[in-house]
Design a protein around this motif. Structure first.
Motif, short mmCIF file in Angstrom:
data_model
loop_
_atom_site.label_atom_id
_atom_site.label_comp_id
_atom_site.label_asym_id
_atom_site.label_seq_id
_atom_site.Cartn_x
_atom_site.Cartn_y
_atom_site.Cartn_z
N LEU A 222 -5.82 -2.71 -12.82
CA LEU A 222 -5.57 -1.84 -13.96
C LEU A 222 -5.19 0.04 -13.61
N ARG A 223 -6.25 -0.25 -13.91
CA ARG A 223 -6.44 1.48 -13.54
C ARG A 223 -5.47 2.26 -12.43
N THR A 224 -5.27 1.57 -11.75
CA THR A 224 -4.42 1.93 -10.93
C THR A 224 -3.47 2.83 -10.68
N ARG A 225 -2.87 2.26 -12.81
CA ARG A 225 -2.27 2.59 -13.27
C ARG A 225 -2.40 4.38 -13.48
N ALA A 226 -3.29 5.07 -13.85
CA ALA A 226 -3.51 5.90 -13.98
C ALA A 226 -3.04 6.92 -12.93
N ARG A 227 -3.76 6.30 -11.40
CA ARG A 227 -3.41 7.87 -10.25
C ARG A 227 -1.68 8.18 -10.31
N GLY A 228 -1.32 7.71 -11.26
CA GLY A 228 -0.24 7.86 -11.26
C GLY A 228 0.95 7.21 -9.35
N LYS A 229 1.76 7.91 -9.15
CA LYS A 229 2.87 7.23 -8.19
C LYS A 229 2.50 8.03 -6.74
N ALA A 230 2.35 7.29 -5.66
CA ALA A 230 2.32 7.94 -4.54
C ALA A 230 3.30 8.63 -4.27
N PRO A 231 2.82 9.76 -3.29
CA PRO A 231 3.67 10.93 -3.15
C PRO A 231 5.57 10.77 -2.45
N PHE A 232 6.03 11.14 -2.81
CA PHE A 232 7.50 10.64 -2.58
C PHE A 232 8.24 11.56 -1.04
N PRO A 233 8.17 10.91 0.06
CA PRO A 233 8.67 11.46 1.31
C PRO A 233 9.76 12.40 0.81
N GLY A 234 9.55 13.49 0.72
CA GLY A 234 11.81 13.95 0.99
C GLY A 234 12.23 14.50 2.43
#
Ligand SMILES: [Fe+2]
Length: 414
Positions: free
Chosen positions: A129-141
């Motif tokens: 559950l705490r993976t949510r606290a890591r936030g999202k993986a970076p978005f490759p633009g």
């Protein structure tokens, strides 16, 4: 093979959540001691972790209660939406992460019937559950409009399949039928269950393609809500590199056709500014554009994709979109043209679903036809399959192939 029946059982999952909340509230010495050891933290820090865990789990329980109330309010017929169908695959991040944790725990040789009050299990749950606290993986633009642009064969075949990342028998059958058609490309429109963890990406997705998929095809994958429930790390950092795919949005085009895959999940059921800026640079010329997304614009069972339509409104107004194929809803549906766009849902890739019934429609949607045949592998559920696109210069044939190798229907898009 595939998702464990204990993790697909709604009452079982809710019971697991309930017992976890009780054990955490009680927080005896065994629980706190084991949790601190497993997490490498002190008791004061554990108290904050425990409270956060309880809050997340209770919020998930409240969400299920609210969803149940809505379903009963709208219709007194049994629900058909996979979201509340017999297999429990709710679109809720905490529940998906609990299910991922349960799958991991059940895979342990010593815990086939794991003790839900086991402090070690609570630590596994917390870790997940705490993976949510890591936030999202970076978005490759992209850097320039030419980025993420690839050649589409003028004569060739492309298999499109969605909601396929279960690792179950239907996924294997569908992959074998894709293999039998020997396509040049395979595009997955997203959802690796339950929450797209690296472990699930490996077992329910990459290993399955390796075992059953066409060996010579090039593979592509879109981002989706389940992939993002663990922050998208499995998708962006394991799946995309395995496919040699640089980003979650891309354009495959030739003189006549353009397949544009877009990420509708990094921001849930929405697009983001970088890819919309990039899209503007893709649509020049006479090639007909077919959009591919995980999420839907239209659905008979769920709220429509208004945010997607708002972003695309200028292109819809100009007639620059020819077709739009999506998944997410676990059905095969042909909608009537919407704003001149051919709209199809192909989310029947592998997740068991109850064949649809017009009496159960909850949202207005003009449906031309949909798949209602039973699965030969599971007759109480609907049949699974994929779309096979055959390009021949300006002409495009779309065949909806099923898991037994038959055809639901075929259309010509020209
Ligand atoms: Fe989905």
């Amino acid at each position: 093979m595939g998702l464990h029946e204990e993790t697909l059982d709604k009452s079982n999952v809710l019971h697991v959540i309930d017992e976890a909340v009780s054990a955490l509230q009680k927080d005896d010495v065994a629980v706190s001691g084991s949790a601190c050891e497993a997490l490498g933290i002190g008791t004061a820090e554990w108290a904050a972790c425990r409270d956060q865990l309880i809050e997340d789990l209770q919020e998930a329980e409240d969400w299920v209660e609210r969803e149940d109330a809505i379903v009963q309010e709208v219709s007194d017929t049994p629900p058909v939406d996979s979201q509340d169908g017999p297999e429990f695959i709710p679109s809720h991040p905490t529940i998906a992460l609990v299910q991922s944790a349960m799958e991991e725990q059940l895979a342990e040789p010593t815990s086939r019937h794991f003790n839900r009050r086991d402090p070690k299990w609570l630590s596994v749950l917390y870790h997940r559950l705490r993976t949510r606290a890591r936030g999202k993986a970076p978005f490759p633009g992209h850097q320039q409009h030419e980025d993420f642009r690839f050649d589409l064969p003028e004569r060739g075949t492309i298999a499109l399949v969605s909601d396929w990342g279960t690792g179950n028998v239907h996924a294997a059958a569908v992959a074998q039928q894709i293999s039998a058609r020997n396509p040049d490309h395979v595009v997955h429109l997203g959802d690796v269950y339950y929450s797209g963890t690296p472990r699930e990406v490996q077992r329910n997705f990459l290993d399955m393609w390796r075992s059953y998929g066409p060996p010579h095809a090039r593979y592509w994958a879109l981002n989706a809500n389940h992939d993002m429930y663990s922050g998208g790390y499995g998708y962006f950092q394991h799946l995309l590199p395995a496919f040699g795919q640089p980003a979650s949005y891309f354009n495959m085009q030739n003189r006549f056709w353009r397949l544009v895959g877009l990420d509708s999940a990094y921001v849930n059921h929405n697009f983001n500014t970088p890819q919309m800026a990039w899209l503007e640079g893709q649509l020049a010329g006479d090639a007909r554009t077919v959009l591919l997304t995980h999420h839907h614009l239209l659905s008979p069972f769920r709220k429509r994709g208004n945010a997607l339509e708002e972003w695309l409104d200028p292109y819809l107004t100009d007639g620059r979109i020819y077709g739009w194929i999506w998944g997410h809803e676990h059905h095969l549906i042909e909608f009537a043209d919407y704003r001149g766009v051919k709209c199809r849902c192909i989310g029947h890739g592998s997740l068991p679903y109850v064949p649809p019934d017009r009496r159960r429609v909850r949202h207005p949607a003009d449906i031309v036809r949909w798949e209602t045949r039973p699965s030969p592998l599971q007759p109480s559920r609907g049949i699974h399959g994929f779309a096979l696109l055959t390009f021949d210069g300006p002409s495009l044939q779309v065949e909806y192939v099923d898991e037994a190798g038959g055809t639901a229907w075929t259309e010509r898009w020209d």
